[in-house]
Scaffold this motif. Structure first.
Motif, short mmCIF file in Angstrom:
data_model
loop_
_atom_site.label_atom_id
_atom_site.label_comp_id
_atom_site.label_asym_id
_atom_site.label_seq_id
_atom_site.Cartn_x
_atom_site.Cartn_y
_atom_site.Cartn_z
N ALA A 17 29.18 10.04 -6.62
CA ALA A 17 28.21 10.24 -5.54
C ALA A 17 27.27 11.40 -5.86
N MET A 18 27.79 12.47 -6.45
CA MET A 18 26.92 13.59 -6.83
C MET A 18 25.94 13.16 -7.91
N GLY A 19 26.39 12.33 -8.84
CA GLY A 19 25.49 11.81 -9.87
C GLY A 19 24.38 10.97 -9.26
N GLN A 20 24.75 10.14 -8.29
CA GLN A 20 23.75 9.31 -7.61
C GLN A 20 22.75 10.18 -6.85
N ALA A 21 23.25 11.22 -6.19
CA ALA A 21 22.36 12.13 -5.46
C ALA A 21 21.39 12.82 -6.42
N SER A 28 14.33 11.18 -9.23
CA SER A 28 13.64 9.91 -9.48
C SER A 28 12.19 9.97 -9.03
N THR A 29 11.38 9.11 -9.60
CA THR A 29 9.98 9.03 -9.20
C THR A 29 9.85 8.43 -7.81
N ALA A 30 10.86 7.69 -7.36
CA ALA A 30 10.82 7.12 -6.02
C ALA A 30 10.77 8.21 -4.96
N VAL A 31 11.42 9.34 -5.23
CA VAL A 31 11.39 10.45 -4.28
C VAL A 31 9.97 10.98 -4.15
N GLU A 32 9.29 11.12 -5.27
CA GLU A 32 7.91 11.62 -5.24
C GLU A 32 7.00 10.65 -4.49
N SER A 33 7.14 9.37 -4.76
CA SER A 33 6.24 8.40 -4.15
C SER A 33 6.55 8.13 -2.69
N SER A 34 7.74 8.52 -2.23
CA SER A 34 8.10 8.26 -0.83
C SER A 34 7.67 9.40 0.09
N GLY A 35 6.99 10.40 -0.45
CA GLY A 35 6.54 11.51 0.38
C GLY A 35 7.62 12.55 0.62
N ARG A 73 12.39 17.87 -3.08
CA ARG A 73 12.39 18.34 -4.47
C ARG A 73 11.99 19.81 -4.55
N GLN A 74 11.04 20.22 -3.75
CA GLN A 74 10.62 21.63 -3.74
C GLN A 74 11.77 22.52 -3.28
N GLN A 75 12.47 22.10 -2.24
CA GLN A 75 13.61 22.88 -1.75
C GLN A 75 14.71 22.95 -2.80
#
Length: 120
Positions: free
Chosen positions: A39-43, A49-56, A61-63
């Motif tokens: 689960a930690m690896g998945q997190a 992932s780039t999906a995090v960036e594109s999802s707003g 990521r900054q935190q």
């Protein structure tokens, strides 16, 4: 075996791990919590992932980066305090020599003339 108790294969020894094993003179169990590790690896994958960036979710990521910087600062301060208090010649940092290559939240050191088993 726990198979007679309707426990899935691979989970039969989980109850034994709670009691502890022979590792470290019985001070800790030897079975790792594989589902939590996965689960930690998945997190981590989700955070990077780039999906995090594109999802707003850039704020996440900054935190994450800010937390890593803060932990690295605490790790560095702790190491300096150890070196100043015990003498730099008595502290050996384990792991990569480049601090940027170490985990920001982890410091592993060896102490001159101290056996690790005595600390446990």
């Amino acid at each position: 075996s726990q198979h007679g108790r309707s426990v899935p294969e691979g989970y039969g020894s989980c109850g034994l791990a709670l009691i502890g094993g022979g590792q470290e003179c019985g001070r800790r169990a030897g079975t790792e919590n594989v589902p939590y590790i996965a689960a930690m690896g998945q997190a981590a994958d989700l955070l990077t992932s780039t999906a995090v960036e594109s999802s707003g979710a850039d704020g996440i990521r900054q935190q994450w980066r800010l937390n890593a910087e803060r932990m690295e600062g605490l790790r560095t301060r702790f190491l300096h305090n150890l070196q100043n208090g015990l003498g730099e010649e008595n502290i050996r940092v384990n792991g990569p020599s480049d601090p940027a290559s170490r985990l920001p939240n982890t410091l592993s050191v060896g102490l001159r003339n101290v056996q690790s088993g005595e600390l446990l």
